[in-house]
Motif scaffolding. Sequence first.
Motif, PDB file in Angstrom:
ATOM      1  N   ALA A 284      13.626  14.026  -3.222  1.00 26.67           N
ATOM      2  CA  ALA A 284      14.509  15.044  -2.657  1.00 26.67           C
ATOM      3  C   ALA A 284      13.950  15.537  -1.325  1.00 26.67           C
ATOM      4  N   GLY A 285      14.708  15.347  -0.268  1.00 19.51           N
ATOM      5  CA  GLY A 285      14.335  15.867   1.041  1.00 19.51           C
ATOM      6  C   GLY A 285      13.281  15.089   1.801  1.00 19.51           C
ATOM      7  N   ALA A 286      12.722  14.027   1.206  1.00 16.80           N
ATOM      8  CA  ALA A 286      11.640  13.331   1.907  1.00 16.80           C
ATOM      9  C   ALA A 286      11.665  11.825   1.661  1.00 16.80           C
ATOM     10  N   LEU A 287      11.348  11.072   2.709  1.00 15.77           N
ATOM     11  CA  LEU A 287      11.170   9.626   2.578  1.00 15.77           C
ATOM     12  C   LEU A 287       9.739   9.311   2.987  1.00 15.77           C
ATOM     13  N   LYS A 288       8.990   8.758   2.033  1.00 18.34           N
ATOM     14  CA  LYS A 288       7.601   8.427   2.344  1.00 18.34           C
ATOM     15  C   LYS A 288       7.487   6.920   2.562  1.00 18.34           C
ATOM     16  N   LEU A 289       6.877   6.522   3.661  1.00 21.71           N
ATOM     17  CA  LEU A 289       6.599   5.107   3.913  1.00 21.71           C
ATOM     18  C   LEU A 289       5.123   4.882   3.644  1.00 21.71           C
ATOM     19  N   ALA A 290       4.789   3.812   2.940  1.00 21.54           N
ATOM     20  CA  ALA A 290       3.380   3.584   2.639  1.00 21.54           C
ATOM     21  C   ALA A 290       3.046   2.107   2.719  1.00 21.54           C
ATOM     22  N   ALA A 291       1.833   1.817   3.189  1.00 24.82           N
ATOM     23  CA  ALA A 291       1.362   0.436   3.226  1.00 24.82           C
ATOM     24  C   ALA A 291      -0.094   0.443   2.822  1.00 24.82           C
ATOM     25  N   HIS A 292      -0.535  -0.608   2.155  1.00 21.48           N
ATOM     26  CA  HIS A 292      -1.964  -0.679   1.904  1.00 21.48           C
ATOM     27  C   HIS A 292      -2.414  -2.130   1.940  1.00 21.48           C
ATOM     28  N   ASN A 293      -3.700  -2.254   2.212  1.00 19.67           N
ATOM     29  CA  ASN A 293      -4.283  -3.572   2.341  1.00 19.67           C
ATOM     30  C   ASN A 293      -5.696  -3.448   1.813  1.00 19.67           C
ATOM     31  N   PRO A 294      -6.049  -4.212   0.770  1.00 15.51           N
ATOM     32  CA  PRO A 294      -7.360  -4.021   0.141  1.00 15.51           C
ATOM     33  C   PRO A 294      -8.521  -4.149   1.134  1.00 15.51           C
ATOM     34  N   GLU A 295      -8.333  -4.918   2.195  1.00 14.66           N
ATOM     35  CA  GLU A 295      -9.437  -5.109   3.136  1.00 14.66           C
ATOM     36  C   GLU A 295      -9.478  -4.071   4.247  1.00 14.66           C
ATOM     37  N   LEU A 296      -8.340  -3.419   4.483  1.00 13.26           N
ATOM     38  CA  LEU A 296      -8.282  -2.521   5.640  1.00 13.26           C
ATOM     39  C   LEU A 296      -8.106  -1.049   5.276  1.00 13.26           C
ATOM     40  N   GLY A 297      -7.350  -0.783   4.234  1.00 14.54           N
ATOM     41  CA  GLY A 297      -7.133   0.611   3.873  1.00 14.54           C
ATOM     42  C   GLY A 297      -5.684   0.922   3.625  1.00 14.54           C
ATOM     43  N   GLU A 298      -5.331   2.170   3.763  1.00 14.42           N
ATOM     44  CA  GLU A 298      -3.978   2.599   3.436  1.00 14.42           C
ATOM     45  C   GLU A 298      -3.390   3.436   4.565  1.00 14.42           C
ATOM     46  N   ALA A 299      -2.046   3.470   4.630  1.00 16.78           N
ATOM     47  CA  ALA A 299      -1.377   4.312   5.614  1.00 16.78           C
ATOM     48  C   ALA A 299      -0.133   4.890   4.978  1.00 16.78           C
ATOM     49  N   GLU A 300       0.202   6.106   5.292  1.00 17.58           N
ATOM     50  CA  GLU A 300       1.478   6.639   4.842  1.00 17.58           C
ATOM     51  C   GLU A 300       2.019   7.664   5.820  1.00 17.58           C
ATOM     52  N   GLU A 301       3.325   7.800   5.794  1.00 19.66           N
ATOM     53  CA  GLU A 301       3.971   8.759   6.677  1.00 19.66           C
ATOM     54  C   GLU A 301       5.213   9.279   5.967  1.00 19.66           C
ATOM     55  N   THR A 302       5.451  10.570   6.091  1.00 23.04           N
ATOM     56  CA  THR A 302       6.615  11.152   5.425  1.00 23.04           C
ATOM     57  C   THR A 302       7.610  11.644   6.464  1.00 23.04           C
ATOM     58  N   LEU A 303       8.861  11.246   6.267  1.00 19.88           N
ATOM     59  CA  LEU A 303       9.940  11.717   7.134  1.00 19.88           C
ATOM     60  C   LEU A 303      10.808  12.641   6.294  1.00 19.88           C
ATOM     61  N   SER A 304      11.285  13.701   6.903  1.00 19.24           N
ATOM     62  CA  SER A 304      12.168  14.539   6.111  1.00 19.24           C
ATOM     63  C   SER A 304      13.587  14.021   6.261  1.00 19.24           C
ATOM     64  N   VAL A 305      14.263  13.889   5.132  1.00 19.85           N
ATOM     65  CA  VAL A 305      15.627  13.353   5.145  1.00 19.85           C
ATOM     66  C   VAL A 305      16.521  14.241   4.294  1.00 19.85           C
ATOM     67  N   ASP A 306      17.793  14.084   4.568  1.00 19.36           N
ATOM     68  CA  ASP A 306      18.782  14.837   3.821  1.00 19.36           C
ATOM     69  C   ASP A 306      19.143  14.017   2.586  1.00 19.36           C
ATOM     70  N   TYR A 307      18.382  14.211   1.509  1.00 19.65           N
ATOM     71  CA  TYR A 307      18.610  13.396   0.320  1.00 19.65           C
ATOM     72  C   TYR A 307      18.437  14.260  -0.907  1.00 19.65           C
ATOM     73  N   THR A 308      19.368  14.144  -1.864  1.00 12.85           N
ATOM     74  CA  THR A 308      19.295  15.006  -3.036  1.00 12.85           C
ATOM     75  C   THR A 308      19.288  14.219  -4.337  1.00 12.85           C
ATOM     76  N   GLY A 309      19.381  12.913  -4.243  1.00 11.08           N
ATOM     77  CA  GLY A 309      19.489  12.095  -5.457  1.00 11.08           C
ATOM     78  C   GLY A 309      18.161  11.986  -6.195  1.00 11.08           C
ATOM     79  N   GLU A 310      18.153  10.975  -7.110  1.00 12.38           N
ATOM     80  CA  GLU A 310      16.952  10.789  -7.934  1.00 12.38           C
ATOM     81  C   GLU A 310      15.832  10.142  -7.132  1.00 12.38           C
TER      82      GLU A 310
END
Lengths: 363, 343
Positions: A284-310
Amino acid sequence: MEVEIERDAFSKGLQMVQNIVEPRQTLPILANVLLETEGDSVRVSATDLAVGARVEVPAKVAARGAITLSARKLGEIVKELPSGVLSLKVQENAWVLLRCGGVSYKLVGLAAEDFPAVVPTSPPGWVSLDGKVLKEMLAQTAFAISHDESRYALNGVLFIIQAGRVRLVATDGHRLAVSSRSLAEGAPGSGIVPRKAVQEIVRVLGVGEEVQLALVENQFILRMPNFLLLARLIEGQFPNYEQVVPKGHPCRLVLSRTALAAALRRVSVLSEERTKPVKLVLAAGALKLAAHNPELGEAEETLSVDYTGEEMTIGFNSRYLLDALGALDAEQVVVELKDAMSPGIFRSWEGEEYFCVIMPMRI
Amino acid sequence: MGFDAVHGQAGAIEVLTRALAAGRVAHAYAFVGPSGVGRKLTALAFAQALLCPSPQPSPLGGEGRVRACGRCLACQKVERGVHPDLMVIAPTPPATNPRGTVAIRIETIRELEGWAGLCPAEGPWKVFIVDDAERMTHEAPQAFLKTLEEPPARTVIILILSEARGLPATVLSRCQVVRFSPLDEEATAAILERRGMDGPTARLLARASQGRPGLALAQDPKAWAEQRERALTILDEVGSGGAGALFKWTESLGRDRAQAEQLITAWWLWHRDLLCAKAGADPQLLIHGDRSEAVRAAAEGRSWEELFQDLGACREAWRALQGNVSPRLTLETTLSRLALGAA
């Protein structure tokens, strides 16, 4: 054959067709361009048997006829000539005398009879389209052309002209891009235009000028003033793409195209290189983008969106997402999703003109 | 060109004209038979009949239009080898080494498949002729399987090969096999005479080429006679000079595969004559009829077993050359068996 042509116009004409000539040829004559007189002009044609192009250059025709000359050498010569009038004269045994100012060349030609015809196989029924629009539509679909040569029907863009609309479709089995526009009127037709022809069309299309298209038996034809491009269509049946376009996805979110693309680029830096997977977590209200790579690490970013579903999680190849976003020009993009296993739809906020269906990845 | 230009292959032509007449052309054919008997000529005639926009009915009757007219632009383009819907593929040396072993490589097959995937440019069909198809490298037939099994619409692929076992069974099972056989001596000689050879030479070459006019026409009769002389000289010299003479010859000859093939054939024909002479055959049957005395004398000095062994050695050498064994090694082994009696 004996003609006089303006060097600048001739040079421009040669450049329009020259690219088609392949350096490695099965038939020696295909390394040449065909020059033939036609009314008050000279027609310059080139073909690699798959794509052919023909341009008409105004000329003073003293004697009618036809000859072929090495495309590469003629191009090099004409490029170096000073502006002014150049004359071409065919002599015995297919020798060609080329003169311009004080320069003269005696060139080895090949008789024109064996040059494959660069003409429509049957009388075309044309439809008109803005060149800029066609270029845009090709850019919106060409990236999805398959590189898998065993599925040859997917190695091109499907053109469908029907009921006042022109529609372009390309797919590689992982994604599907569909671009359509309305037309004034025109003859219906359809056919798969191979990749090389698509690249060539994009190259010759300028901005803003009107072009005409026709799909006849076995051929795609593009016509511009003084210019004609013909391409052999791909044999075979394009898959029934309408079947794979999902309908009625429950999750629908609208977000800024540039913001989503920028976030994807940032996060996917840490994705595994081959398939570039990125996880999209929707809440609800957020879209999180995430990537990970066992050799390099992890990254994530959250965008706020107009979303109310499950809440839901889905994985995509980030390159495919970026290709689709890059093909849109609207500021707002609409993303429609169902669940982790169902394909996602990416379309522009403004209308039905373009959409891209992308298969999800298991992450 | 056209089917009329092919002689002595009535069976094969019948199969093809029937397919044309019934409109039931197979998507892939394998023309199997020795070289020089008209396989490629037939393939081109078939292509011409497929690509001709106004084919003629067969002179033998029947409803189907099975013969190329031979006059229209399409027919002429086929004859000149410039028809855009006809592609003839032959073995080529590797791109990086123009003197390397010729073969039909996987890249060529991929290219063929790319063209097959397009609609025809001018005619109703696209025809692909793969000459010397047994020269496909290991991966090429594998890559070809899918296309051979289910080629794009309006595609006809013709593989030309000399022996059915030259290609994996998986390839051949996807093709309709059309057999070609050597012509009889009369017919071969007649063809050679029509091409301007005098009677006795035509007859001699007809026999020496074993009913393969294409082979007999491929070289000038004088060169052929010289080649034959030289093959026998080598055999004699190695027989008397031993290993030293053997290595001297193979060093100068061993680089040229085509020449090695010619020598092996010449030796094979010589031993064939010895066998004929030993069996008491009519001297008319000898290929080396001009030296029947020498043949008889040589035959007397050999046992049946030796002769069979020698013929076997030639046959094995031929296979080795087809299988890409080094020509020098093949010549050395063969000569030491034929002239020095090695096992």
